[in-house]
Design an enzyme around this catalytic site. Structure first.
Site, mmCIF file in Angstrom:
data_model
loop_
_atom_site.group_PDB
_atom_site.id
_atom_site.type_symbol
_atom_site.label_atom_id
_atom_site.label_comp_id
_atom_site.label_asym_id
_atom_site.label_seq_id
_atom_site.Cartn_x
_atom_site.Cartn_y
_atom_site.Cartn_z
ATOM 1 C CB THR A 143 -0.936 0.011 1.218
ATOM 2 O OG1 THR A 143 -1.820 -1.104 1.092
ATOM 3 C CG2 THR A 143 -1.737 1.297 1.288
ATOM 4 C CE1 TYR A 189 -6.119 6.095 6.744
ATOM 5 C CE2 TYR A 189 -5.215 5.096 8.736
ATOM 6 C CZ TYR A 189 -5.979 5.003 7.584
ATOM 7 O OH TYR A 189 -6.622 3.834 7.273
HETATM 8 ZN ZN LIG Z 1 -3.292 -1.228 -0.279
#
Ligand SMILES: [Zn+2]
Ligand SMILES: *[C@@H]1O[C@H](CO)[C@@H](O)[C@H](O)[C@H]1NC(C)=O
Ligand SMILES: *[C@@H]1O[C@H](CO)[C@@H](O)[C@H](O)[C@H]1NC(C)=O
Ligand SMILES: *[C@@H]1O[C@H](CO)[C@@H](O)[C@H](O)[C@H]1NC(C)=O
Ligand SMILES: *[C@@H]1O[C@H](CO)[C@@H](O)[C@H](O)[C@H]1NC(C)=O
Ligand SMILES: *[C@@H]1O[C@H](CO)[C@@H](O)[C@H](O)[C@H]1NC(C)=O
Ligand SMILES: *[C@@H]1O[C@H](CO)[C@@H](O)[C@H](O)[C@H]1NC(C)=O
Ligand SMILES: *[C@@H]1O[C@H](CO)[C@@H](O)[C@H](O)[C@H]1NC(C)=O
Ligand SMILES: *[C@@H]1O[C@H](CO)[C@@H](O)[C@H](O)[C@H]1NC(C)=O
Length: 454
Positions: free
Chosen positions: A70, A154
């Site tokens: 990611t 976040y």
């Molecule tokens: Zn991801």
């Protein structure tokens, strides 16, 4: 003729774009649905997304970067760099000089991000422009001392609706105007890990929810009068593949845990040996036939994953669907991170807006090609990167794009025209030139030969 039409047409479109872009700088919204595997689009129904594509463009496969995780891939999208060049080489990292650790819950030290300059920073250095982020890895970190003018720290517990509401408010009401914005959502990655991509029933439900979110996004942009003027890219960082408790590689069966530090585990393990590297390598090499074991200096060139101090002395790369574990590891039913040449690891890309064609499908681009395309749309000078602008030209309305068959057609057409013209000219010359005695003689000779040839 075709050439002429294309020339005229591109001339026209360029001049039209030129006019409007002086008054209003182009806007771009970059959206990521984490872990959206490319072939979900063929295997499930996405009425809202398909409508978006019908009026825009689709790239069926985006070849992402190794390791297919990611943080690394999200940073490649916004920098156009391979992982070894942007420095985010995993979701878990260790730097042996500073002794710093990085993980997805400890990612706020700019040290990790400063090896590259993401597009939201570059965009903000332009006069009268700002950037906004409803999350995206790195957007809540002061990279080169700059965060987006508008951002959210976040938190996975903030709903999509709230993220969408924030980002659209910023896009419509800010001064200087927000011209580059990001929107990030954790699904379908979370469910892909939990159920595995082969769990059709659960994945169908989750992917329908995502399609509905895309519907909400389009509706909101229409409601705010942004839809016609904004460019929207919907893409993802990686795909997902099915794992199984029958496909485990247990490092505890091969090497004593006291012999190394485990920086990252699966499906690409990063090993920092505490014993002689060769000795550790030999133990791991014998461990399991379903993983490749590489000394750092032997990592295949095609991974572009070698020239960075954050890449550890030994890496282990599991075969697709295999999981590297320790005695007590929990197993996920779906995972990603594997070899980036595997189609199951690839995401897709769809885009809509004044910069893009309508109803155009393209087979593949590289994830690092997105960055130079975004810079072009925003009129920014890209930093040195590993992408190729030419790969995305076919997606853009104001660019020349000729596919190979078309190019061959044009060349053959041009040759035919040239030959015909040459023949015509020669015939005309023969007709008009006063025949000299000698040449007449030759002609007569030729005429005499003809019956023989026939
Ligand atoms: Zn991801
Ligand atoms: C530029 O666009 C405006 C409307 O946005 C229009 O009135 C004007 O005629 C255009 N100028 C040219 C040179 O096309
Ligand atoms: C920036 O915006 C201000 C007012 O909004 C305007 O006067 C100025 O000309 C703009 N500068 C540029 C370079 O567009
Ligand atoms: C993010 O968190 C930091 C530290 O907790 C805080 O100083 C900052 O104001 C927050 N930023 C936003 C936009 O919420
Ligand atoms: C490495 O593992 C062996 C057992 O396999 C152990 O005897 C040795 O002490 C370990 N070495 C280090 C440096 O931890
Ligand atoms: C590691 O072991 C190999 C032989 O197994 C030896 O040739 C090499 O010199 C050793 N390296 C170090 C740094 O001790
Ligand atoms: C840190 O790692 C690099 C590359 O792996 C290596 O060349 C260097 O010697 C290491 N430095 C320390 C202090 O361990
Ligand atoms: C892991 O399990 C094996 C047997 O299943 C055992 O021999 C070994 O000692 C265990 N290792 C660790 C580090 O727990
Ligand atoms: C990728 O781009 C960076 C920046 O231009 C460059 O330093 C690096 O060598 C490139 N990598 C490859 C494999 O070309």
């Amino acid at each position: 003729m075709k050439l002429l039409v294309i020339l005229l047409f591109s001339g026209l479109t360029i001049s039209c774009r030129g006019n409007s872009s002086y008054s209003l700088p182009p806007k771009l919204l970059l959206v990521s649905f984490d872990g959206f595997r490319a072939d979900y689009l063929q295997n499930y129904e996405f009425p809202h997304l398909q409508n978006f594509i019908k009026e825009g463009v689709l790239v069926e496969h985006v070849k992402n970067v190794f390791i297919t995780k990611t943080f690394p891939n999200h940073y490649s999208i916004v920098t156009g760099l391979y992982e070894e060049s942007h420095g985010i080489v995993a979701n878990s990292m260790y730097d042996n000089v500073t002794k710093k650790h990085f993980s997805d819950s400890n990612d706020k030290d700019p040290f990790w991000w400063n090896e590259a300059v993401p597009i939201w920073v570059t965009n903000q250095l332009q006069e009268n422009r700002s950037s906004a982020a409803a999350m995206w890895p790195g957007t809540d970190v002061p990279i080169h001392n700059t965060t987006p003018s508008y951002y959210m720290n976040y938190s996975s517990s903030v709903s999509f609706k709230e993220r969408l509401s924030k980002i659209t408010t910023w896009l419509s009401n800010s001064n200087p105007p927000v011209t580059f914005a990001t929107l990030y959502w954790e699904e379908p990655d979370a469910s892909g890990h939990k159920y595995g991509p082969e769990d059709k029933e659960n994945m169908r439900r989750v992917l329908k929810e995502i399609d509905d979110l895309i519907g909400d996004l389009v509706q909101k942009l229409k409601m705010l009068g942004l839809w016609e003027s904004i460019n929207v890219i919907i893409t993802s960082d990686h795909g997902m593949t099915q794992c199984s408790e029958n496909r485990l590689i247990n490092l505890d069966h091969c090497i004593d845990h006291s012999n190394y530090s485990l920086i990252d585990l699966t499906p690409v393990a990063a090993i920092l040996p505490k014993i002689n590297v060769t000795e550790a390598y030999d133990k791991l090499k014998k461990c399991n036939s379903h993983m490749n074991v590489y000394l750092k200096e032997d990592i295949p060139n095609r991974f572009y994953y070698q020239h960075n101090d954050r890449i550890q002395p030994i890496i282990l790369v599991a075969d697709e669907g295999w999981t590297i574990v320790l005695n007590k590891s929990a197993l996920k039913l779906g995972d990603h991170g594997y070899d980036n040449s595997l189609p199951s690891m690839h995401p897709f890309l769809a885009a809509h807006g004044p910069a893009f064609h309508k109803g155009y499908k393209h087979s593949t681009i590289n994830i690092v090609d997105i960055y130079p395309m975004m810079c072009y749309i925003l009129g920014l000078k890209p930093h040195p990167n590993n992408g190729t602008f030419g790969h995305t030209k076919c997606l853009l309305v104001d660019q020349w794009c000729i596919s190979l068959p078309e190019a061959i057609g044009i060349v053959i057409g041009a040759l035919l025209v040239l030959t015909t013209l040459t023949c015509l000219i020669l015939i005309m010359q023969n007709r008009t030139s006063v025949p000299r005695p000698f040449s007449r003689l030759q002609l007569q000779d030729d005429d005499d030969d003809d019956p023989l040839i026939g």
